[in-house]
Design an enzyme around this catalytic site. Structure first.
Site, PDB file in Angstrom:
ATOM      1  NE  ARG A   1      -0.939   1.867   3.815  1.00 40.59           N
ATOM      2  CZ  ARG A   1       0.337   2.548   3.668  1.00 40.59           C
ATOM      3  NH1 ARG A   1       1.536   2.154   4.138  1.00 40.59           N
ATOM      4  NH2 ARG A   1       0.520   3.965   3.605  1.00 40.59           N
ATOM      5  N   GLY A   2       0.066   2.402  -0.234  1.00 49.68           N
ATOM      6  CA  GLY A   2       1.087   3.729  -0.432  1.00 49.68           C
ATOM      7  C   GLY A   2       1.263   3.958  -1.769  1.00 49.68           C
ATOM      8  CB  ALA A   3       0.312   7.191  -3.740  1.00 50.16           C
TER       9      ALA A   3
ATOM     10  NE  ARG B   1      -6.043   0.639  -2.464  1.00 49.40           N
ATOM     11  CZ  ARG B   1      -5.703   1.308  -1.471  1.00 49.40           C
ATOM     12  NH1 ARG B   1      -4.325   1.071  -1.142  1.00 49.40           N
ATOM     13  NH2 ARG B   1      -6.328   1.993  -0.555  1.00 49.40           N
TER      14      ARG B   1
ATOM     15  CD  GLN C   1      -4.244   2.960   6.149  1.00 44.41           C
ATOM     16  OE1 GLN C   1      -4.987   3.320   6.935  1.00 44.41           O
ATOM     17  NE2 GLN C   1      -4.881   2.825   4.804  1.00 44.41           N
TER      18      GLN C   1
ATOM     19  CG  ASP D   1      -3.238   8.242  -1.938  1.00 45.35           C
ATOM     20  OD1 ASP D   1      -3.474   8.881  -0.781  1.00 45.35           O
ATOM     21  OD2 ASP D   1      -2.823   7.032  -2.180  1.00 45.35           O
TER      22      ASP D   1
ATOM     23  CG  ASN E   1      -3.040  11.569   2.018  1.00 46.81           C
ATOM     24  OD1 ASN E   1      -2.561  10.817   1.600  1.00 46.81           O
ATOM     25  ND2 ASN E   1      -2.889  11.913   3.273  1.00 46.81           N
ATOM     26  CE  LYS E   2      -6.079   5.912   3.686  1.00 42.59           C
ATOM     27  NZ  LYS E   2      -7.010   4.905   2.564  1.00 42.59           N
TER      28      LYS E   2
HETATM   29  O1  MRU Z   1      -4.982   3.051   1.463  1.00 35.21           O
HETATM   30  P1  MRU Z   1      -3.210   3.458   1.471  1.00 35.21           P
HETATM   31  O2  MRU Z   1      -3.016   2.971   2.693  1.00 35.21           O
HETATM   32  O3  MRU Z   1      -2.693   2.911   0.098  1.00 35.21           O
HETATM   33  O4  MRU Z   1      -3.279   5.094   1.398  1.00 35.21           O
HETATM   34  C1  MRU Z   1      -2.041   5.674   1.656  1.00 35.21           C
HETATM   35  C2  MRU Z   1      -2.152   7.131   1.818  1.00 35.21           C
HETATM   36  O5  MRU Z   1      -3.261   7.699   1.766  1.00 35.21           O
HETATM   37  C3  MRU Z   1      -0.799   7.971   1.800  1.00 35.21           C
HETATM   38  O6  MRU Z   1      -0.790   9.121   2.466  1.00 35.21           O
HETATM   39  C4  MRU Z   1      -0.246   8.156   0.364  1.00 35.21           C
HETATM   40  O7  MRU Z   1      -0.262   7.170  -0.297  1.00 35.21           O
HETATM   41  C5  MRU Z   1       0.982   8.979   0.247  1.00 35.21           C
HETATM   42  S1  MRU Z   1       2.138   7.583   0.378  1.00 35.21           S
HETATM   43  C6  MRU Z   1       3.757   8.199   0.364  1.00 35.21           C
END
Ligand code: MRU
Length: 362
Positions: free
Chosen positions: A57-59, A94, A205, A245, A255-256
């Site tokens: 996970r994470g962009a 995703r 997270q 993201d 973002n999240k």
């Molecule tokens: O659903 P996730 O855990 O993939 O979401 C991650 C986030 O929202 C992060 O803040 C974003 O991807 C930046 S990661 C460098």
């Protein structure tokens, strides 16, 4: 005087993504923070499932992993048809993080024109270039972003209190992270930093962020998501830094879920709110935040809490009966007007002036 080199060396304690022959090895993030388990992914389906289930996970990490997924998919069949299947399967995992589409676009642009016989080696090489490039990018974001923390020290000569949300640290990238890269850079410089870490329901997270910071020796406190407002109101936060993201051309940033509320409270209390994000997260084709697709991950994640049992198994504890209504938008959009700056690998920008930093970007 700047004490830090432009690209400080940050070595991930465990690689988030590494090649292993015809496969990749990733860190299963659903086991953290209690178990550090790596998983070998050897098929297109396994890579797609790992991204969808958020083991990966994470962009930025999603994008790099998908690039390797293309290479894996071409292992026994490098035809146009197989390339199409790989790109389509991975693109569907995703919807919100544009890094996924950025990486797949790069793979397609590199591979499509090649004869089928040349595609496999080129796919592995391009995926590796994307992985290594992300590590460089994180280092540059850290080098630029640390100036914001240094400015607090210059003003107040003491502890710098950062608030973040979700996890935008090394776990979410192939390097030091985005939002946490300036924190790690400051810590390496001997600047006293404390990080407020919101737990980030429903997938928590923030607990990954707390784990990272604890391992790195960076002081931090986990807070319930709803505690952010009182901390901002009490003047206990110097700046907020989160990842993103997808950043639209006008600077609106997805973002999240929960990021937007922090930005609103930060504005109300005069606290700077920064987004740290690389070019691979900027979608110049997306005019503003209303055009960003927001992932809906379904009600089950909200109706339960996921944890890791002593035997390492991932377990869900129900909070409400299955029949209780629940909604689960996984991201929200912070409008550009609430964002002080966007910290990129080319420096920090006013959210509305991103194009000036990347004039060549399509
Ligand atoms: O659903 P996730 O855990 O993939 O979401 C991650 C986030 O929202 C992060 O803040 C974003 O991807 C930046 S990661 C460098």
């Amino acid at each position: 005087m700047r004490l830090m080199p432009t690209h400080p060396i940050f070595t991930q304690p465990v690689p988030t993504l590494a090649r292993d022959g015809d496969a990749i090895v990733v860190l299963d993030q659903t086991r953290l923070p209690f178990r550090t388990e790596q998983r070998r992914l050897a098929t297109l389906a396994a890579v797609a499932t790992a991204i969808q289930s958020m083991e990966v996970r994470g962009a930025p990490l999603i994008g790099a992993t998908a690039a390797f997924g293309v290479a894996i998919a071409l292992g026994s069949d490098t035809s146009d048809a197989q390339l199409d299947i790989a790109l389509k399967t991975l693109a569907a995992t995703r919807p919100t993080a544009v890094n996924l589409h950025w990486a797949l676009g790069r793979m397609e642009a590199r591979l499509r024109p090649l004869p089928a016989s040349a595609r496999l080696d080129a796919a592995w090489a391009e995926a590796e270039t994307i992985r290594a490039g992300d590590a460089e990018t994180c280092a540059a974001i850290g080098a630029h972003g640390v100036a914001l923390l240094e400015a607090v020290v210059a003003r107040r000569n003491g502890l710098v209190r950062v608030m973040t949300h979700c996890n935008a640290g090394w776990l979410a990238t192939c390097g030091a992270g985005t939002a946490l890269a300036p924190v790690y850079a400051a810590h390496a410089l001997g600047i006293a930093v404390h990080v407020w870490v919101s737990e980030t329901r429903p997938r928590n997270q923030g607990l990954l962020t707390a784990w990272e910071l604890r391992e790195a020796g960076v002081p931090h406190s986990v807070i319930a998501d709803n505690a952010a407002g009182i901390l901002l109101a009490r003047g206990e936060v110097d700046l907020v830094i989160t990842g993103a993201d997808r950043v639209a051309a006008n600077g609106d940033s997805a973002n999240k879920v929960g990021t937007y509320l922090k930005a609103l409270a930060a504005r109300e209390h005069g606290v700077p709110f920064h987004i740290a994000a690389p070019l691979s997260t900027i979608d110049f084709a997306c005019p503003d935040g209303t055009a960003i697709p927001i992932e809906d991950r379904g009600p089950a994640e909200v109706r339960s809490v996921q944890g890791v049992a002593a035997d390492g198994s991932v377990q869900n504890v129900a909070l409400v009966p299955d029949t209780t209504g629940a909604a689960n938008p996984a991201f929200d959009v912070t409008p550009a007007r609430l964002i002080t700056s966007i910290i990129t690998e080319r420096g920090a920008s006013h959210p509305g002036r991103l194009r000036d930093l990347f004039p060549e970007a399509p």
